[in-house]
Design a protein around this motif. Structure first.
Motif, PDB file in Angstrom:
ATOM      1  N   THR A  70       0.842  -1.194   0.000  1.00 36.73           N
ATOM      2  CA  THR A  70       0.000   0.000   0.000  1.00 36.73           C
ATOM      3  C   THR A  70       0.875   1.241   0.000  1.00 36.73           C
ATOM      4  N   VAL A  71       0.520   2.205  -0.840  1.00 39.93           N
ATOM      5  CA  VAL A  71       1.241   3.469  -0.938  1.00 39.93           C
ATOM      6  C   VAL A  71       0.279   4.594  -0.578  1.00 39.93           C
ATOM      7  N   THR A  72       0.693   5.419   0.369  1.00 34.03           N
ATOM      8  CA  THR A  72      -0.061   6.635   0.676  1.00 34.03           C
ATOM      9  C   THR A  72       0.887   7.814   0.494  1.00 34.03           C
ATOM     10  N   THR A  73       0.323   8.919   0.047  1.00 35.03           N
ATOM     11  CA  THR A  73       1.142  10.099  -0.196  1.00 35.03           C
ATOM     12  C   THR A  73       0.528  11.303   0.495  1.00 35.03           C
ATOM     13  N   GLY A  74       1.373  12.295   0.690  1.00 38.07           N
ATOM     14  CA  GLY A  74       0.854  13.598   1.042  1.00 38.07           C
ATOM     15  C   GLY A  74       0.378  14.250  -0.249  1.00 38.07           C
ATOM     16  N   PRO A  75      -0.057  15.500  -0.187  1.00 43.64           N
ATOM     17  CA  PRO A  75      -0.479  16.187  -1.414  1.00 43.64           C
ATOM     18  C   PRO A  75       0.641  16.177  -2.457  1.00 43.64           C
ATOM     19  N   ILE A  76       0.257  15.941  -3.712  1.00 41.27           N
ATOM     20  CA  ILE A  76       1.238  15.914  -4.792  1.00 41.27           C
ATOM     21  C   ILE A  76       1.242  17.258  -5.513  1.00 41.27           C
ATOM     22  N   PRO A  77       2.319  17.555  -6.244  1.00 35.47           N
ATOM     23  CA  PRO A  77       2.429  18.881  -6.873  1.00 35.47           C
ATOM     24  C   PRO A  77       1.584  19.038  -8.139  1.00 35.47           C
ATOM     25  N   ILE A  78       0.292  18.807  -7.978  1.00 35.71           N
ATOM     26  CA  ILE A  78      -0.653  19.073  -9.055  1.00 35.71           C
ATOM     27  C   ILE A  78      -1.584  20.160  -8.539  1.00 35.71           C
ATOM     28  N   LEU A  79      -1.543  21.315  -9.161  1.00 36.40           N
ATOM     29  CA  LEU A  79      -2.452  22.405  -8.826  1.00 36.40           C
ATOM     30  C   LEU A  79      -3.385  22.571 -10.021  1.00 36.40           C
ATOM     31  N   PRO A  80      -4.546  21.907 -10.003  1.00 37.41           N
ATOM     32  CA  PRO A  80      -5.408  21.947 -11.175  1.00 37.41           C
ATOM     33  C   PRO A  80      -5.889  23.374 -11.454  1.00 37.41           C
ATOM     34  N   PRO A  81      -5.917  23.745 -12.726  1.00 38.89           N
ATOM     35  CA  PRO A  81      -6.366  25.098 -13.060  1.00 38.89           C
ATOM     36  C   PRO A  81      -7.887  25.262 -12.947  1.00 38.89           C
ATOM     37  N   ILE A  82      -8.618  24.137 -12.819  1.00 40.33           N
ATOM     38  CA  ILE A  82     -10.074  24.190 -12.666  1.00 40.33           C
ATOM     39  C   ILE A  82     -10.483  23.283 -11.520  1.00 40.33           C
ATOM     40  N   ASP A  83     -11.706  23.475 -11.014  1.00 39.84           N
ATOM     41  CA  ASP A  83     -12.235  22.570  -9.999  1.00 39.84           C
ATOM     42  C   ASP A  83     -12.398  21.186 -10.611  1.00 39.84           C
ATOM     43  N   LEU A  84     -12.075  20.158  -9.820  1.00 40.13           N
ATOM     44  CA  LEU A  84     -12.254  18.768 -10.267  1.00 40.13           C
ATOM     45  C   LEU A  84     -13.303  18.114  -9.371  1.00 40.13           C
ATOM     46  N   ASP A  85     -14.330  17.553  -9.989  1.00 45.80           N
ATOM     47  CA  ASP A  85     -15.439  16.943  -9.254  1.00 45.80           C
ATOM     48  C   ASP A  85     -14.995  15.720  -8.470  1.00 45.80           C
ATOM     49  N   ALA A  86     -15.761  15.387  -7.434  1.00 47.82           N
ATOM     50  CA  ALA A  86     -15.558  14.119  -6.721  1.00 47.82           C
ATOM     51  C   ALA A  86     -15.701  12.988  -7.731  1.00 47.82           C
ATOM     52  N   GLY A  87     -14.835  11.993  -7.642  1.00 42.90           N
ATOM     53  CA  GLY A  87     -14.884  10.846  -8.531  1.00 42.90           C
ATOM     54  C   GLY A  87     -14.232  11.064  -9.886  1.00 42.90           C
ATOM     55  N   SER A  88     -13.605  12.218 -10.081  1.00 51.14           N
ATOM     56  CA  SER A  88     -13.042  12.526 -11.407  1.00 51.14           C
ATOM     57  C   SER A  88     -11.550  12.245 -11.536  1.00 51.14           C
ATOM     58  N   VAL A  89     -10.872  11.932 -10.424  1.00 53.35           N
ATOM     59  CA  VAL A  89      -9.421  11.697 -10.473  1.00 53.35           C
ATOM     60  C   VAL A  89      -9.118  10.312  -9.896  1.00 53.35           C
TER      61      VAL A  89
END
Length: 177
Positions: A70-89
């Motif tokens: 199992t791999v868990t991460t902290g926040p990754i360096p992706i700053l989306p330019p738009i809102d991303l819906d739940a279930g979209s990533v």
């Protein structure tokens, strides 16, 4: 108490202790390491940053056994330019295997349960995979590449994130016998 009763009680205690040892799974080994990732964001370019990565696997196993990783991460360096819906990533990636055994473990995660707001770091769900152990010795597990597949109003995009330096630090070790 008679000597026979004492012996039977002692034998019963030993059998119970032995049964408890058999039923207890191998303790997990997990360590957190920091890895610098570079992510290619469509329409935004390259974003880099340090990510805390934890890999969890059994501390011990036997040759031929298939173990969960199992791999868990902290926040990754992706700053989306738009809102991303739940279930979209949905995340996927790999864990690098070295030491007594070499290769990679494919790991996948579930879609994000909460929306990701624009211009905020993305917190991926935990990624899991399985490794079949083929060789005795110390098997080392290190963070590898991570991908986030995002479905947006503009289409579906895969955002690759790769470590900026290799090898990455070892985050788990399985002692295989």
């Amino acid at each position: 108490m008679s000597a026979l009763v004492k012996r039977l009680a002692a034998a019963g205690s030993l059998i119970a202790a032995g049964a408890a040892l058999v039923l207890v799974p191998s303790p997990a080994y997990a360590d957190t390491v920091t890895v610098n990732y570079s992510c290619e964001i469509p329409l935004s370019g390259t974003q880099t940053g340090d990510v805390e990565v934890t890999i969890t696997a059994p501390a011990t196993a036997t040759v031929g056994e298939t173990v969960d990783v199992t791999v868990t991460t902290g926040p990754i360096p992706i700053l989306p330019p738009i809102d991303l819906d739940a279930g979209s990533v949905t995340p996927s990636g790999e864990v690098t295997v070295s030491g007594a055994q070499t290769g990679a473990v494919a790991v996948t995660g579930t879609p994000n349960p909460e929306p990701y707001p624009a211009n905020q770091p993305v917190q991926l769900t935990a990624l899991t995979g399985q490794l079949t152990l083929t060789t005795a010795g110390e098997v080392q597990l290190s963070p590898g590449a991570v991908n986030a597949t995002a479905t947006t109003i503009f289409g579906t995009f895969t955002i690759p994130c790769v470590p900026t330096a290799t090898p990455t630090p070892v985050a788990a070790v399985i002692s295989v016998s």
